[in-house]
Scaffold this motif. Structure first.
Motif, PDB file in Angstrom:
ATOM      1  N   SER A   4    -104.337 -21.725  42.870  1.00  0.00           N
ATOM      2  CA  SER A   4    -104.386 -22.039  41.448  1.00  0.00           C
ATOM      3  C   SER A   4    -104.679 -20.770  40.670  1.00  0.00           C
ATOM      4  CB  SER A   4    -105.478 -23.083  41.179  1.00  0.00           C
ATOM      5  OG  SER A   4    -105.611 -23.330  39.802  1.00  0.00           O
ATOM      6  N   LEU A   5    -103.746 -20.374  39.818  1.00  0.00           N
ATOM      7  CA  LEU A   5    -103.919 -19.186  38.989  1.00  0.00           C
ATOM      8  C   LEU A   5    -104.334 -19.655  37.600  1.00  0.00           C
ATOM      9  CD1 LEU A   5    -103.718 -16.115  38.739  1.00  0.00           C
ATOM     10  CD2 LEU A   5    -101.309 -16.399  38.155  1.00  0.00           C
ATOM     11  N   GLN A   6    -105.660 -19.669  37.358  1.00  0.00           N
ATOM     12  CA  GLN A   6    -106.182 -20.112  36.071  1.00  0.00           C
ATOM     13  C   GLN A   6    -106.142 -18.996  35.038  1.00  0.00           C
ATOM     14  OE1 GLN A   6    -110.049 -21.688  37.053  1.00  0.00           O
ATOM     15  NE2 GLN A   6    -109.185 -23.555  37.911  1.00  0.00           N
ATOM     16  N   GLN A   7    -106.419 -17.773  35.492  1.00  0.00           N
ATOM     17  CA  GLN A   7    -106.408 -16.599  34.628  1.00  0.00           C
ATOM     18  C   GLN A   7    -106.309 -15.380  35.521  1.00  0.00           C
ATOM     19  OE1 GLN A   7    -109.907 -16.191  32.183  1.00  0.00           O
ATOM     20  NE2 GLN A   7    -109.151 -14.394  31.144  1.00  0.00           N
ATOM     21  N   GLY A   8    -105.560 -14.361  35.079  1.00  0.00           N
ATOM     22  CA  GLY A   8    -105.434 -13.135  35.848  1.00  0.00           C
ATOM     23  C   GLY A   8    -104.012 -12.931  36.320  1.00  0.00           C
ATOM     24  N   SER A   9    -103.809 -11.864  37.087  1.00  0.00           N
ATOM     25  CA  SER A   9    -102.482 -11.542  37.595  1.00  0.00           C
ATOM     26  C   SER A   9    -102.615 -10.731  38.880  1.00  0.00           C
ATOM     27  CB  SER A   9    -101.689 -10.750  36.543  1.00  0.00           C
ATOM     28  OG  SER A   9    -102.347  -9.524  36.270  1.00  0.00           O
ATOM     29  N   PHE A  10    -101.467 -10.511  39.539  1.00  0.00           N
ATOM     30  CA  PHE A  10    -101.413  -9.722  40.760  1.00  0.00           C
ATOM     31  C   PHE A  10    -100.528  -8.512  40.524  1.00  0.00           C
ATOM     32  CE2 PHE A  10    -102.221 -14.015  42.328  1.00  0.00           C
ATOM     33  CZ  PHE A  10    -103.240 -13.794  43.236  1.00  0.00           C
ATOM     34  N   THR A  11    -100.842  -7.433  41.230  1.00  0.00           N
ATOM     35  CA  THR A  11     -99.995  -6.256  41.257  1.00  0.00           C
ATOM     36  C   THR A  11    -100.023  -5.743  42.692  1.00  0.00           C
ATOM     37  OG1 THR A  11     -99.519  -4.125  40.219  1.00  0.00           O
ATOM     38  CG2 THR A  11    -101.838  -4.625  40.643  1.00  0.00           C
ATOM     39  N   GLY A  12     -99.094  -4.871  43.040  1.00  0.00           N
ATOM     40  CA  GLY A  12     -99.096  -4.327  44.389  1.00  0.00           C
ATOM     41  C   GLY A  12     -97.841  -3.540  44.678  1.00  0.00           C
ATOM     42  N   GLY A  13     -97.793  -2.960  45.864  1.00  0.00           N
ATOM     43  CA  GLY A  13     -96.638  -2.189  46.299  1.00  0.00           C
ATOM     44  C   GLY A  13     -95.489  -3.091  46.707  1.00  0.00           C
ATOM     45  N   ASP A  14     -94.385  -2.457  47.123  1.00  0.00           N
ATOM     46  CA  ASP A  14     -93.185  -3.203  47.499  1.00  0.00           C
ATOM     47  C   ASP A  14     -93.422  -4.167  48.661  1.00  0.00           C
ATOM     48  OD1 ASP A  14     -91.753  -1.956  45.517  1.00  0.00           O
ATOM     49  OD2 ASP A  14     -90.892  -0.434  46.847  1.00  0.00           O
ATOM     50  N   ALA A  15     -94.362  -3.853  49.542  1.00  0.00           N
ATOM     51  CA  ALA A  15     -94.610  -4.704  50.706  1.00  0.00           C
ATOM     52  C   ALA A  15     -95.647  -5.797  50.441  1.00  0.00           C
ATOM     53  CB  ALA A  15     -95.057  -3.847  51.892  1.00  0.00           C
ATOM     54  N   ALA A  16     -96.244  -5.809  49.255  1.00  0.00           N
ATOM     55  CA  ALA A  16     -97.262  -6.816  48.930  1.00  0.00           C
ATOM     56  C   ALA A  16     -96.626  -8.205  48.902  1.00  0.00           C
ATOM     57  CB  ALA A  16     -97.905  -6.506  47.583  1.00  0.00           C
ATOM     58  N   ARG A  17     -97.318  -9.176  49.513  1.00  0.00           N
ATOM     59  CA  ARG A  17     -96.788 -10.537  49.593  1.00  0.00           C
ATOM     60  C   ARG A  17     -97.899 -11.553  49.393  1.00  0.00           C
ATOM     61  NH1 ARG A  17     -92.831  -8.018  49.245  1.00  0.00           N
ATOM     62  NH2 ARG A  17     -91.219  -7.677  50.775  1.00  0.00           N
ATOM     63  N   ILE A  18     -97.544 -12.646  48.712  1.00  0.00           N
ATOM     64  CA  ILE A  18     -98.383 -13.837  48.663  1.00  0.00           C
ATOM     65  C   ILE A  18     -97.560 -14.941  49.305  1.00  0.00           C
ATOM     66  CG2 ILE A  18     -99.575 -15.516  47.226  1.00  0.00           C
ATOM     67  CD1 ILE A  18     -99.807 -13.335  45.074  1.00  0.00           C
ATOM     68  N   VAL A  19     -98.072 -15.493  50.388  1.00  0.00           N
ATOM     69  CA  VAL A  19     -97.375 -16.559  51.094  1.00  0.00           C
ATOM     70  C   VAL A  19     -98.122 -17.844  50.828  1.00  0.00           C
ATOM     71  CG1 VAL A  19     -96.643 -17.420  53.354  1.00  0.00           C
ATOM     72  CG2 VAL A  19     -96.627 -14.942  52.898  1.00  0.00           C
ATOM     73  N   VAL A  20     -97.461 -18.792  50.169  1.00  0.00           N
ATOM     74  CA  VAL A  20     -98.075 -20.077  49.828  1.00  0.00           C
ATOM     75  C   VAL A  20     -97.428 -21.143  50.706  1.00  0.00           C
ATOM     76  CG1 VAL A  20     -98.544 -21.744  48.004  1.00  0.00           C
ATOM     77  CG2 VAL A  20     -98.465 -19.301  47.471  1.00  0.00           C
ATOM     78  N   GLN A  21     -98.223 -21.726  51.586  1.00  0.00           N
ATOM     79  CA  GLN A  21     -97.712 -22.756  52.480  1.00  0.00           C
ATOM     80  C   GLN A  21     -97.929 -24.151  51.934  1.00  0.00           C
ATOM     81  OE1 GLN A  21     -99.888 -21.590  55.986  1.00  0.00           O
ATOM     82  NE2 GLN A  21     -98.333 -20.112  56.583  1.00  0.00           N
ATOM     83  N   GLY A  22     -98.709 -24.253  50.855  1.00  0.00           N
ATOM     84  CA  GLY A  22     -98.998 -25.534  50.229  1.00  0.00           C
ATOM     85  C   GLY A  22     -98.426 -25.577  48.831  1.00  0.00           C
TER      86      GLY A  22
END
Length: 188
Positions: A166-184
């Motif tokens: 749950s992203l209530q507030q904020g953000s993500f940044t990262g390099g080309d290999a950065a990943r968020i894997v959501v299984q739900g």
């Protein structure tokens, strides 16, 4: 900690807890406890019994020894309790079992050794400053809530969420290999 038994009255405040590598016993938290500086564990077992609340209020740091929650040996077991860390969480070694309730922290997440187990709990990442997710081991959280007024830098790491993010507030940044894997599920 070097003695075999400690008892803190409910609602106690202590300056710091440091469990040395030579300690082979178990320290069990059964009542709410506030640590005003840091919790550092290099040996033994720390566990929560029942559902107490552990609050670690160290926020600012200059060196590794000033980070709010450090596990570099032994076993930290959150049981069914609640853990609120206003600063960093660093897992350098040992075993860190998150509470099946809630683990919240307000700064950086660093995992460079040892193991992290989500225990089907909820992680709440809060805070006002930018934060780093530095886990070369690619942690898996069960449920994750982001409520930050600034971004989280993933660098080139992978963050996996098995349940709900749950992203209530904020953000993500990262390099080309950065990943968020959501299984739900993903709530924005």
């Amino acid at each position: 900690v070097s003695q075999s038994r400690y008892a803190f009255p409910a609602g106690s405040q202590v300056g710091a807890i440091q469990i040395e590598s030579s300690y082979a016993g178990t320290l069990t938290q059964t009542a709410d406890l506030e640590i005003l500086s840091r919790f550092s564990q290099s040996g033994g077992v720390f566990t929560q019994s029942g559902s107490p609340r552990l609050v670690i209020t160290q926020i600012f740091y200059r060196t590794l020894s000033e980070v709010a929650l450090i596990v570099d040996g032994g076993e930290f077991n959150g049981g069914a309790g609640t853990i609120d860390v206003l600063g960093d969480v660093r897992i350098i070694g040992g075993r860190f079992v998150a509470p099946s309730g809630t683990l919240s922290f307000g700064a950086h997440w660093v995992h460079s050794g040892g193991t992290f187990e989500h225990n089907m709990g909820t992680v709440i990442w809060t805070g006002a400053q930018s934060a780093n997710y530095a886990s070369s081991l690619g942690d898996t959280f069960y449920n994750l809530t982001i409520n930050r007024s600034n971004y989280i830098n993933l660098f080139s790491n992978t963050l996996t969420v098995e349940g709900r993010i749950s992203l209530q507030q904020g953000s993500f940044t990262g390099g080309d290999a950065a990943r968020i894997v959501v299984q739900g599920e993903w709530d924005v």
